[in-house]
Scaffold this motif. Structure first.
Motif, PDB file in Angstrom:
ATOM      1  N   TYR A  73     169.590  19.245  25.310  1.00 33.63           N
ATOM      2  CA  TYR A  73     170.626  20.141  25.808  1.00 33.63           C
ATOM      3  C   TYR A  73     171.831  20.122  24.876  1.00 33.63           C
ATOM      4  N   PHE A  74     172.344  21.306  24.505  1.00 36.55           N
ATOM      5  CA  PHE A  74     173.506  21.392  23.622  1.00 36.55           C
ATOM      6  C   PHE A  74     174.135  22.781  23.719  1.00 36.55           C
ATOM      7  N   GLN A  75     175.266  22.940  23.059  1.00 35.23           N
ATOM      8  CA  GLN A  75     175.972  24.216  23.057  1.00 35.23           C
ATOM      9  C   GLN A  75     176.115  24.711  21.622  1.00 35.23           C
ATOM     10  N   LEU A  76     175.794  26.005  21.416  1.00 36.17           N
ATOM     11  CA  LEU A  76     176.013  26.686  20.139  1.00 36.17           C
ATOM     12  C   LEU A  76     176.963  27.844  20.406  1.00 36.17           C
ATOM     13  N   ASN A  77     178.152  27.770  19.834  1.00 39.52           N
ATOM     14  CA  ASN A  77     179.188  28.766  20.106  1.00 39.52           C
ATOM     15  C   ASN A  77     179.364  28.896  21.616  1.00 39.52           C
ATOM     16  N   SER A  78     179.185  30.089  22.171  1.00 35.37           N
ATOM     17  CA  SER A  78     179.397  30.283  23.605  1.00 35.37           C
ATOM     18  C   SER A  78     178.107  30.162  24.416  1.00 35.37           C
ATOM     19  N   THR A  79     177.014  29.760  23.789  1.00 31.82           N
ATOM     20  CA  THR A  79     175.718  29.710  24.457  1.00 31.82           C
ATOM     21  C   THR A  79     175.271  28.267  24.700  1.00 31.82           C
ATOM     22  N   TYR A  80     174.859  27.990  25.936  1.00 31.88           N
ATOM     23  CA  TYR A  80     174.271  26.700  26.278  1.00 31.88           C
ATOM     24  C   TYR A  80     172.764  26.820  26.094  1.00 31.88           C
ATOM     25  N   VAL A  81     172.177  25.835  25.420  1.00 30.69           N
ATOM     26  CA  VAL A  81     170.761  25.888  25.056  1.00 30.69           C
ATOM     27  C   VAL A  81     170.054  24.648  25.598  1.00 30.69           C
ATOM     28  N   ALA A  82     168.863  24.856  26.169  1.00 29.51           N
ATOM     29  CA  ALA A  82     168.017  23.751  26.614  1.00 29.51           C
ATOM     30  C   ALA A  82     166.620  23.977  26.054  1.00 29.51           C
ATOM     31  N   GLU A 115     153.278  29.257  24.511  1.00 27.08           N
ATOM     32  CA  GLU A 115     152.094  28.488  24.897  1.00 27.08           C
ATOM     33  C   GLU A 115     151.000  28.671  23.860  1.00 27.08           C
ATOM     34  N   ASN A 116     150.037  27.712  23.866  1.00 26.90           N
ATOM     35  CA  ASN A 116     148.832  27.910  23.074  1.00 26.90           C
ATOM     36  C   ASN A 116     147.812  28.665  23.932  1.00 26.90           C
ATOM     37  N   GLU A 117     146.647  28.982  23.371  1.00 28.96           N
ATOM     38  CA  GLU A 117     145.646  29.767  24.097  1.00 28.96           C
ATOM     39  C   GLU A 117     145.172  29.086  25.372  1.00 28.96           C
ATOM     40  N   GLN A 118     145.053  27.759  25.363  1.00 27.20           N
ATOM     41  CA  GLN A 118     144.575  27.027  26.534  1.00 27.20           C
ATOM     42  C   GLN A 118     145.671  26.851  27.589  1.00 27.20           C
ATOM     43  N   GLY A 119     146.918  27.052  27.206  1.00 25.86           N
ATOM     44  CA  GLY A 119     148.029  26.897  28.140  1.00 25.86           C
ATOM     45  C   GLY A 119     148.423  25.457  28.382  1.00 25.86           C
ATOM     46  N   ASP A 120     147.886  24.523  27.562  1.00 28.60           N
ATOM     47  CA  ASP A 120     148.207  23.114  27.785  1.00 28.60           C
ATOM     48  C   ASP A 120     149.278  22.585  26.833  1.00 28.60           C
ATOM     49  N   GLN A 121     149.733  23.394  25.906  1.00 29.81           N
ATOM     50  CA  GLN A 121     150.849  23.030  25.036  1.00 29.81           C
ATOM     51  C   GLN A 121     151.925  24.098  25.188  1.00 29.81           C
ATOM     52  N   THR A 122     153.135  23.660  25.469  1.00 30.20           N
ATOM     53  CA  THR A 122     154.203  24.618  25.734  1.00 30.20           C
ATOM     54  C   THR A 122     155.506  24.222  25.048  1.00 30.20           C
ATOM     55  N   LEU A 123     156.340  25.211  24.904  1.00 30.61           N
ATOM     56  CA  LEU A 123     157.714  25.036  24.459  1.00 30.61           C
ATOM     57  C   LEU A 123     158.527  26.033  25.262  1.00 30.61           C
ATOM     58  N   GLU A 124     159.627  25.574  25.841  1.00 27.31           N
ATOM     59  CA  GLU A 124     160.492  26.479  26.585  1.00 27.31           C
ATOM     60  C   GLU A 124     161.912  26.348  26.070  1.00 27.31           C
ATOM     61  N   ILE A 125     162.525  27.499  25.824  1.00 27.41           N
ATOM     62  CA  ILE A 125     163.910  27.553  25.367  1.00 27.41           C
ATOM     63  C   ILE A 125     164.690  28.378  26.372  1.00 27.41           C
ATOM     64  N   SER A 126     165.760  27.800  26.920  1.00 25.87           N
ATOM     65  CA  SER A 126     166.603  28.505  27.890  1.00 25.87           C
ATOM     66  C   SER A 126     167.996  28.694  27.298  1.00 25.87           C
ATOM     67  N   LEU A 127     168.561  29.875  27.535  1.00 26.87           N
ATOM     68  CA  LEU A 127     169.889  30.229  27.034  1.00 26.87           C
ATOM     69  C   LEU A 127     170.750  30.692  28.201  1.00 26.87           C
ATOM     70  N   SER A 128     172.005  30.277  28.210  1.00 24.75           N
ATOM     71  CA  SER A 128     172.908  30.656  29.287  1.00 24.75           C
ATOM     72  C   SER A 128     174.345  30.683  28.772  1.00 24.75           C
ATOM     73  N   PRO A 129     175.206  31.534  29.380  1.00 25.88           N
ATOM     74  CA  PRO A 129     176.622  31.532  28.998  1.00 25.88           C
ATOM     75  C   PRO A 129     177.407  30.423  29.699  1.00 25.88           C
ATOM     76  N   GLN A 130     176.740  29.691  30.577  1.00 21.53           N
ATOM     77  CA  GLN A 130     177.409  28.621  31.323  1.00 21.53           C
ATOM     78  C   GLN A 130     176.529  27.378  31.328  1.00 21.53           C
ATOM     79  N   GLU A 131     177.124  26.259  31.648  1.00 19.35           N
ATOM     80  CA  GLU A 131     176.379  25.002  31.680  1.00 19.35           C
ATOM     81  C   GLU A 131     175.375  25.022  32.831  1.00 19.35           C
ATOM     82  N   VAL A 132     174.100  24.862  32.485  1.00 16.18           N
ATOM     83  CA  VAL A 132     173.035  24.850  33.478  1.00 16.18           C
ATOM     84  C   VAL A 132     172.116  23.678  33.147  1.00 16.18           C
TER      85      VAL A 132
END
Length: 189
Positions: free
Chosen positions: A156-165, A99-116
């Motif tokens: 959404y995509f897969q890198l090796n054994s990791t699902y990434v969003a 997040e930025n200081e104001q909390g109004d700009q965000t980026l979220e990255i999620s990692l999982s060993p399974q499709e989520v």
């Protein structure tokens, strides 16, 4: 005179033999060679720096949820810092929230060993290919099929054994997220 001529010949043969040996780099697969090339940080972004505490938390959560390959961004948008590292027992995923200081700009990255995938109704799906050649999908979700205005999109995509969003709130959403996704790097212990 014969001894003086012999030394240059021996040196020349040794030099030629040394030159004919293949280099270590050329013996590695092309995909590994490409990973060794350092990527430049695009304008408007800054390199990501993680503290040892951040790395330890990310690795501990990843181990708990069975994520073998942990990917983090090489860079994030200027002004964003890592604010939260969270995990979900239910979905077996970890999320990195920037997040930025104001909390109004965000980026979220999620990692999982399974499709989520996000919950809710799928509004739209669009296939794409990242700059690094990885096939990916843009998926838009909403709480109801008719509620298009409330739709949230993820790459959404897969890198090796990791699902990434990846998701963010930028006005240049797709371009920015795809730049970050193309430059994800394996977190080293």
């Amino acid at each position: 005179m014969k001894n003086n001529l012999m030394i240059p010949i021996v040196c020349f043969v040794g030099l030629v033999a040394g030159c004919s040996q293949p280099s270590q780099l050329s013996q590695e697969p092309a995909s590994q060679q490409q990973q060794m090339v350092k990527q430049e940080v695009p304008q408007g972004f800054i390199p990501l720096t993680l503290t040892e505490e951040n790395k330890t938390k990310i690795m501990a959560d990843a181990e708990k949820f069975g994520i073998q390959n942990i990917y983090v961004p090489l860079f994030v948008r200027e002004g964003l810092t890592l604010q939260e590292i969270s995990g979900s027992e239910q979905t077996k995923q970890i999320s990195l929230r920037f997040e930025n200081e104001q909390g109004d700009q965000t980026l979220e990255i999620s990692l999982s060993p399974q499709e989520v995938l996000l919950g809710g109704a799928v509004i739209q799906q669009q296939e794409t290919k990242l700059d690094n050649g990885t096939p990916a999908k843009w998926i838009s979700f909403s709480n109801h099929k008719e509620n298009v205005e409330a739709a949230v999109a993820e790459l959404y995509f897969q890198l090796n054994s990791t699902y990434v969003a990846l998701s963010n709130d930028s006005s240049q959403f797709e371009k920015e997220v795809e730049q970050i996704a193309s430059a994800l790097q394996l977190l080293k212990k």
